[in-house]
Design a protein around this motif. Structure first.
Motif, PDB file in Angstrom:
ATOM      1  N   LEU A  12       0.834  -1.192   0.000  1.00 33.78           N
ATOM      2  CA  LEU A  12       0.000   0.000   0.000  1.00 33.78           C
ATOM      3  C   LEU A  12       0.871   1.245   0.000  1.00 33.78           C
ATOM      4  O   LEU A  12       1.889   1.310   0.698  1.00 33.78           O
ATOM      5  CB  LEU A  12      -0.918  -0.006   1.223  1.00 33.78           C
ATOM      6  CG  LEU A  12      -1.876  -1.195   1.338  1.00 33.78           C
ATOM      7  CD1 LEU A  12      -2.741  -1.055   2.575  1.00 33.78           C
ATOM      8  CD2 LEU A  12      -2.744  -1.321   0.092  1.00 33.78           C
ATOM      9  N   THR A  13       0.454   2.251  -0.765  1.00 33.83           N
ATOM     10  CA  THR A  13       1.213   3.483  -0.880  1.00 33.83           C
ATOM     11  C   THR A  13       0.256   4.641  -1.154  1.00 33.83           C
ATOM     12  O   THR A  13      -0.854   4.438  -1.678  1.00 33.83           O
ATOM     13  CB  THR A  13       2.247   3.388  -2.025  1.00 33.83           C
ATOM     14  OG1 THR A  13       2.924   4.638  -2.149  1.00 33.83           O
ATOM     15  CG2 THR A  13       1.588   3.038  -3.339  1.00 33.83           C
ATOM     16  N   LEU A  14       0.682   5.829  -0.807  1.00 33.77           N
ATOM     17  CA  LEU A  14      -0.090   7.056  -1.057  1.00 33.77           C
ATOM     18  C   LEU A  14       0.440   7.821  -2.260  1.00 33.77           C
ATOM     19  O   LEU A  14       0.207   9.027  -2.391  1.00 33.77           O
ATOM     20  CB  LEU A  14      -0.062   7.952   0.184  1.00 33.77           C
ATOM     21  CG  LEU A  14      -0.720   7.389   1.448  1.00 33.77           C
ATOM     22  CD1 LEU A  14      -0.517   8.347   2.615  1.00 33.77           C
ATOM     23  CD2 LEU A  14      -2.204   7.134   1.219  1.00 33.77           C
ATOM     24  N   GLU A  15       1.124   7.126  -3.152  1.00 33.53           N
ATOM     25  CA  GLU A  15       1.743   7.785  -4.296  1.00 33.53           C
ATOM     26  C   GLU A  15       0.707   8.408  -5.226  1.00 33.53           C
ATOM     27  O   GLU A  15       0.909   9.503  -5.755  1.00 33.53           O
ATOM     28  CB  GLU A  15       2.598   6.779  -5.076  1.00 33.53           C
ATOM     29  CG  GLU A  15       3.343   7.372  -6.254  1.00 33.53           C
ATOM     30  CD  GLU A  15       4.407   8.380  -5.827  1.00 33.53           C
ATOM     31  OE1 GLU A  15       4.810   9.201  -6.672  1.00 33.53           O
ATOM     32  OE2 GLU A  15       4.821   8.346  -4.649  1.00 33.53           O
ATOM     33  N   SER A  16      -0.406   7.751  -5.428  1.00 33.90           N
ATOM     34  CA  SER A  16      -1.443   8.292  -6.316  1.00 33.90           C
ATOM     35  C   SER A  16      -2.010   9.600  -5.773  1.00 33.90           C
ATOM     36  O   SER A  16      -2.199  10.576  -6.522  1.00 33.90           O
ATOM     37  CB  SER A  16      -2.563   7.270  -6.503  1.00 33.90           C
ATOM     38  OG  SER A  16      -2.073   6.080  -7.076  1.00 33.90           O
ATOM     39  N   TYR A  17      -2.258   9.663  -4.484  1.00 34.17           N
ATOM     40  CA  TYR A  17      -2.769  10.896  -3.886  1.00 34.17           C
ATOM     41  C   TYR A  17      -1.721  12.007  -3.971  1.00 34.17           C
ATOM     42  O   TYR A  17      -2.062  13.170  -4.228  1.00 34.17           O
ATOM     43  CB  TYR A  17      -3.158  10.643  -2.431  1.00 34.17           C
ATOM     44  CG  TYR A  17      -4.341   9.724  -2.268  1.00 34.17           C
ATOM     45  CD1 TYR A  17      -5.641  10.214  -2.278  1.00 34.17           C
ATOM     46  CD2 TYR A  17      -4.164   8.348  -2.098  1.00 34.17           C
ATOM     47  CE1 TYR A  17      -6.723   9.368  -2.118  1.00 34.17           C
ATOM     48  CE2 TYR A  17      -5.245   7.494  -1.937  1.00 34.17           C
ATOM     49  CZ  TYR A  17      -6.520   8.008  -1.957  1.00 34.17           C
ATOM     50  OH  TYR A  17      -7.596   7.169  -1.810  1.00 34.17           O
ATOM     51  N   ARG A  18      -0.471  11.668  -3.760  1.00 36.99           N
ATOM     52  CA  ARG A  18       0.582  12.680  -3.829  1.00 36.99           C
ATOM     53  C   ARG A  18       0.698  13.254  -5.239  1.00 36.99           C
ATOM     54  O   ARG A  18       0.836  14.473  -5.414  1.00 36.99           O
ATOM     55  CB  ARG A  18       1.918  12.078  -3.401  1.00 36.99           C
ATOM     56  CG  ARG A  18       3.063  13.086  -3.301  1.00 36.99           C
ATOM     57  CD  ARG A  18       4.380  12.390  -2.999  1.00 36.99           C
ATOM     58  NE  ARG A  18       4.747  11.507  -4.109  1.00 36.99           N
ATOM     59  CZ  ARG A  18       5.356  11.958  -5.226  1.00 36.99           C
ATOM     60  NH1 ARG A  18       5.636  13.240  -5.367  1.00 36.99           N
ATOM     61  NH2 ARG A  18       5.672  11.097  -6.175  1.00 36.99           N
ATOM     62  N   GLN A  19       0.616  12.417  -6.255  1.00 37.30           N
ATOM     63  CA  GLN A  19       0.718  12.902  -7.625  1.00 37.30           C
ATOM     64  C   GLN A  19      -0.463  13.781  -8.012  1.00 37.30           C
ATOM     65  O   GLN A  19      -0.299  14.782  -8.722  1.00 37.30           O
ATOM     66  CB  GLN A  19       0.832  11.703  -8.571  1.00 37.30           C
ATOM     67  CG  GLN A  19       2.134  10.934  -8.438  1.00 37.30           C
ATOM     68  CD  GLN A  19       2.211   9.756  -9.386  1.00 37.30           C
ATOM     69  OE1 GLN A  19       1.288   9.526 -10.171  1.00 37.30           O
ATOM     70  NE2 GLN A  19       3.301   9.005  -9.316  1.00 37.30           N
TER      71      GLN A  19
END
Length: 308
Positions: free
Chosen positions: A85-92
């Motif tokens: 799990l990662t928050l990369e999509s929200y950060r982008q």
């Protein structure tokens, strides 16, 4: 010796034993349609749990997809959780778009649309419910008939009207076409019809004007339905995508759904970011619904929204 008289009392007929009162479903605290016993409660709880699971499954899949990388989402397999799990999509999404400004625009537009719509709808509904002016029936019929008109048919006339008023690329161009809500007028009118007229007559006898009667008598009794209408209008204004997408070209004036859509279109189809943007747009609505859910349920149960 004085004669003594005896009073004869008639024997009272024996009363039949009173039948034991059956506890009704209301006194037992259970709904009338479910009956008594544990089995109906278990069946009702099971059915509600199944429907809740069916409703929450797409939301859970969207949440899991938004918390994964694009590579993991694109990989084959039926397992929805394919990687870390990662928050990369929200950060982008936050970096590529002006999300805080879009959120403020959506909040401002939705709030103004809600306030203006509720004021116009309540006044119009009260006039249709209590007024005796000429043409009342015709106006009410036109209002009800306008509910069946698809909003897409009005896009071209509304755009020409906004351009004639020099309102393109302004907040008012997004707000004004949304403040006319025939459905809300009809719902409020049905509720006002059920308000006892005796209360209004008592206020008029005390010298209250028509506006004072409406403000001090009718509106306090209509808080549940007004709250429910406000929530419905706010959700509709927040989710409105087509009209703001057409009338707004300036990125600093875009609403959150329109702005997030432009970010997705600029960088191609990316499923994780699409789910993340959808959840970002829906998060405020979820909070609004959780905060006002009791008023919504109460209004549906006690007003004409439930078909009564």
């Amino acid at each position: 010796m004085p004669a003594t008289t005896t009073l004869r009392t008639r024997p009272r007929p024996a009363r039949a034993p009173r039948p034991a009162r059956r506890r009704t479903a209301e006194s037992a605290g259970s709904p009338l349609l479910l009956g008594h016993g544990r089995l109906p409660r278990v069946l009702a709880g099971t059915a509600l749990a199944v429907f809740a699971l069916l409703w929450l499954t797409p939301f859970a899949l969207a949440l899991v997809t938004s918390l994964q990388s694009e590579r993991d989402v694109a990989s084959s397999g039926l397992n929805p959780l394919k990687g870390a799990l990662t928050l990369e999509s929200y950060r982008q999404i936050v970096e590529r778009g002006n999300v805080p400004v879009w959120a403020v625009n959506s909040l401002l537009i939705a709030t103004l649309v809600t306030v203006i719509t509720v004021v116009i709808s309540t006044l119009a509904a009260y006039a249709f419910s209590r007024g005796t002016f000429r043409g009342r029936r015709v106006l009410l019929a036109v209002t009800v008939a306008s509910i069946m008109v698809p909003p897409q048919l009005l896009i071209v006339p509304l755009f020409q009207q906004m351009r004639a008023f020099n309102l393109v690329d302004t907040y008012w161009a997004v707000i004004l076409p949304q403040v006319v809500a025939p459905m809300m007028v009809f719902i409020l009118k049905r509720f006002f019809d059920a308000v006892p007229r005796e209360l209004e007559e008592a206020a008029r006898i005390d010298g209250a004007s028509e506006l004072r009667v409406f403000r001090s008598v009718v509106l306090p009794l209509s808080r549940p339905i007004v709250a429910a209408v406000s929530v419905f209008v706010f959700i509709g204004a927040w989710n409105n995508f087509l009209w703001p997408f057409i009338i707004i070209n300036d990125s600093s004036l875009m609403t959150l759904p329109v702005g997030l859509a432009t970010v997705r279109e600029s960088y191609g189809i990316q499923y994780a970011q699409s789910m993340a943007s959808a959840l970002l747009a829906a998060a405020p609505l979820i909070l609004v619904f959780l905060f006002f859910q009791r008023r919504i349920v109460k209004s549906v149960a006690t007003t004409g929204l439930g078909g009564t």
